[in-house]
Each structure stands twice: as structure tokens, then as C-alpha cells.
Write a protein that holds these residues in place. Structure first.
Motif, PDB file in Angstrom:
ATOM      1  N   LYS A  65     -24.271  34.072  16.236  1.00 32.35           N
ATOM      2  CA  LYS A  65     -25.065  32.940  16.724  1.00 32.35           C
ATOM      3  C   LYS A  65     -24.458  31.608  16.299  1.00 32.35           C
ATOM      4  O   LYS A  65     -24.483  30.629  17.049  1.00 32.35           O
ATOM      5  CB  LYS A  65     -26.509  33.049  16.230  1.00 32.35           C
ATOM      6  N   GLN A  66     -23.896  31.566  15.103  1.00 34.69           N
ATOM      7  CA  GLN A  66     -23.220  30.352  14.641  1.00 34.69           C
ATOM      8  C   GLN A  66     -22.134  29.945  15.646  1.00 34.69           C
ATOM      9  O   GLN A  66     -22.036  28.783  16.038  1.00 34.69           O
ATOM     10  CB  GLN A  66     -22.616  30.623  13.263  1.00 34.69           C
ATOM     11  N   LEU A  67     -21.327  30.916  16.078  1.00 33.45           N
ATOM     12  CA  LEU A  67     -20.267  30.627  17.039  1.00 33.45           C
ATOM     13  C   LEU A  67     -20.831  30.292  18.411  1.00 33.45           C
ATOM     14  O   LEU A  67     -20.368  29.359  19.072  1.00 33.45           O
ATOM     15  CB  LEU A  67     -19.320  31.820  17.131  1.00 33.45           C
ATOM     16  N   VAL A  87     -25.454  22.501  10.149  1.00 34.48           N
ATOM     17  CA  VAL A  87     -26.766  22.627  10.798  1.00 34.48           C
ATOM     18  C   VAL A  87     -26.795  23.887  11.673  1.00 34.48           C
ATOM     19  O   VAL A  87     -27.783  24.636  11.671  1.00 34.48           O
ATOM     20  CB  VAL A  87     -27.090  21.377  11.635  1.00 34.48           C
ATOM     21  N   LEU A  88     -25.720  24.132  12.399  1.00 39.77           N
ATOM     22  CA  LEU A  88     -25.648  25.338  13.227  1.00 39.77           C
ATOM     23  C   LEU A  88     -25.682  26.591  12.367  1.00 39.77           C
ATOM     24  O   LEU A  88     -26.267  27.609  12.756  1.00 39.77           O
ATOM     25  CB  LEU A  88     -24.382  25.324  14.083  1.00 39.77           C
ATOM     26  N   ASN A 127     -13.869  24.422  12.629  1.00 41.31           N
ATOM     27  CA  ASN A 127     -15.144  23.908  13.118  1.00 41.31           C
ATOM     28  C   ASN A 127     -16.036  23.409  11.989  1.00 41.31           C
ATOM     29  O   ASN A 127     -17.004  22.691  12.222  1.00 41.31           O
ATOM     30  CB  ASN A 127     -15.904  25.013  13.866  1.00 41.31           C
ATOM     31  N   GLY A 128     -15.754  23.836  10.773  1.00 35.89           N
ATOM     32  CA  GLY A 128     -16.615  23.503   9.642  1.00 35.89           C
ATOM     33  C   GLY A 128     -16.737  22.016   9.392  1.00 35.89           C
ATOM     34  O   GLY A 128     -15.832  21.238   9.702  1.00 35.89           O
ATOM     35  N   SER A 129     -17.849  21.626   8.813  1.00 38.83           N
ATOM     36  CA  SER A 129     -18.040  20.226   8.444  1.00 38.83           C
ATOM     37  C   SER A 129     -17.130  19.900   7.264  1.00 38.83           C
ATOM     38  O   SER A 129     -16.708  20.790   6.510  1.00 38.83           O
ATOM     39  CB  SER A 129     -19.494  19.972   8.053  1.00 38.83           C
ATOM     40  N   PRO A 130     -16.803  18.625   7.045  1.00 39.31           N
ATOM     41  CA  PRO A 130     -15.960  18.269   5.897  1.00 39.31           C
ATOM     42  C   PRO A 130     -16.521  18.758   4.566  1.00 39.31           C
ATOM     43  O   PRO A 130     -15.767  19.216   3.702  1.00 39.31           O
ATOM     44  CB  PRO A 130     -15.929  16.739   5.969  1.00 39.31           C
ATOM     45  N   GLU A 131     -17.840  18.689   4.395  1.00 43.93           N
ATOM     46  CA  GLU A 131     -18.447  19.113   3.131  1.00 43.93           C
ATOM     47  C   GLU A 131     -18.321  20.620   2.929  1.00 43.93           C
ATOM     48  O   GLU A 131     -18.034  21.087   1.819  1.00 43.93           O
ATOM     49  CB  GLU A 131     -19.915  18.698   3.094  1.00 43.93           C
TER      50      GLU A 131
END
Length: 217
Positions: A42-44, A61-62, A117-121
Motif C-alpha cells: 500500500k505504501q508503494l 505520511v504515506l 522516494n523516502g523523505s529526507p528525515e
């Protein structure tokens, strides 16, 4: 391998996306593997659909929303684990061979980077937790352009930053769809087929298929 840069996908390639659930497997319950697979799928899916809609949301968030969906699909999983699972995902384990392989590639003089795809954090936390911050030169997150893979603009982040032609970049990913996108863009591609999955994109073949990263070093 005479490449100016070795660029790696993060999740599933360097970092084990199922490590979070496995860490709490005794508390997740008997459907833990199914639960983890739904969470990842689901994340993807959310990343692809939101890119197509032009409705970007931060990958963290995803990840949270996908976890909530997994809890809804798997009622045997204890919802009180939500915070613990998210914390574990924020500090995912890397695969055993990753540190040595990245060090060996860096010693050749090539750049070593992440494109994710990951956020910087998220990425900063995973890299630090795995003690890879001394071997990775750059971490490219999609967040500044607000598009997810396999949008061509994502792969172009690397070639623009490094002023390289695509064929000078060796791109490694465990995700076949990611390899298809990178191949179409023009990267030299290596599919890290950790789960021995069948090919899905015969018209966009990788240059190599490996079971893990070891043969790169």
C-alpha cells in the motif's frame, strides 16, 4: 565497473522493509508476514497513484497511512503496536552485505549515492542507524520535486546534480518497476532480485540481475 556513480534505491535494496514487523513479530501475531507485505504494497501504491493524480504527500505520511490500512486488513495485529512499528521503520536495518559493498565501491573513486522516494528525515535516520553516513556521498530524496518514482524527473535529479550522462550511472534497485523506470531513463541498471521474483517488464530489461549486492564489490 567503469561508472562515475553507483546509485542505490533505499527501501528493499539497502534497507530491509520487513525488518520493522520482524522486530515485533512476537507481538504482531501469526499474520505478521501478510501484515508486512500489505504495509509495503500500500505504501508503494499510494506513491504511484498520488504521482499520477498530481497530489503529492510526504512518503512518511504515506507510510503511516499504509500501516493504518494494514491494521484494518489484518485484525489479528495489535493496533497498540502502531508507534513501535513506525519507530522501527524509521530506523530500519540494512542488509548484511551493504556496508562492505558500499565501502568497496567508494574506494574505486566512484560516487556512491541513494535515490529514494523516502523523505529526507526518513533517509537520514536510516543512513545514520546503519552507520552508512561515512560511505554515502549524497542522498537524493524525491521530496524537493514532489514526484515519486518512476517519473523520469526523479532519475534526472542524479544526472543533473552530477552533470553526467545517464549511461555513466549504475543504478541498483530490488524493485523491478524501479529498474524498468531507470532503464527507460537510460541508466545502466542492476536488479537486486532478493526474492527470486519473475520478470515483469521484458521490454525494459536490466543490464544485470543479482541475488544481492555482493557481486558489485
Amino acid at each position: 565497473m567503469p561508472h562515475a556513480a553507483f546509485v542505490f534505491d533505499a527501501y528493499g535494496t539497502l534497507f530491509d522493509v520487513h525488518a520493522a514487523v520482524r522486530k515485533h513479530s512476537d507481538r504482531v501475531g501469526p499474520d505478521g508476514q501478510f501484515f508486512s507485505e500489505i504495509w509495503r504494497a500500500k505504501q508503494l501504491e499510494y506513491s504511484w497513484t498520488r504521482t499520477l493524480m498530481g497530489a503529492y504527500r510526504d512518503f512518511w505520511v504515506l507510510t503511516e497511512e499504509a500501516l493504518d490500512y494494514a491494521f484494518a486488513r489484518v485484525p489479528t495485529a495489535d493496533r497498540s503496536l502502531r508507534a513501535d512499528l513506525l519507530d522501527a521503520y524509521f530506523k530500519l536495518d540494512c542488509y548484511p552485505e551493504v556496508p562492505a559493498v558500499l565501502r568497496a565501491l567508494k574506494e574505486t573513486g566512484s560516487r556512491v549515492a541513494i535515490l529514494s522516494n523516502g523523505s529526507p528525515e526518513m533517509l537520514a535516520s536510516a543512513v545514520k542507524n546503519a552507520a552508512l553516513d561515512t560511505v554515502i556521498d549524497d542522498v537524493f530524496s524525491v521530496h524537493p520535486i514532489k514526484l515519486f518514482k518512476t517519473a523520469p524527473d526523479v532519475y534526472d535529479m542524479v544526472t543533473t546534480a552530477y552533470r553526467l550522462y545517464p549511461e555513466a550511472v549504475s543504478f541498483q534497485s530490488s524493485n523491478r518497476w524501479d529498474i524498468a523506470g531507470a532503464t527507460k531513463f537510460g541508466f545502466r541498471t542492476v536488479w537486486i532480485n532478493r526474492s527470486q521474483m519473475p520478470d515483469e517488464y521484458p521490454d525494459l530489461k536490466p543490464d544485470m540481475i543479482l541475488p544481492d549486492l555482493n557481486a558489485l564489490a
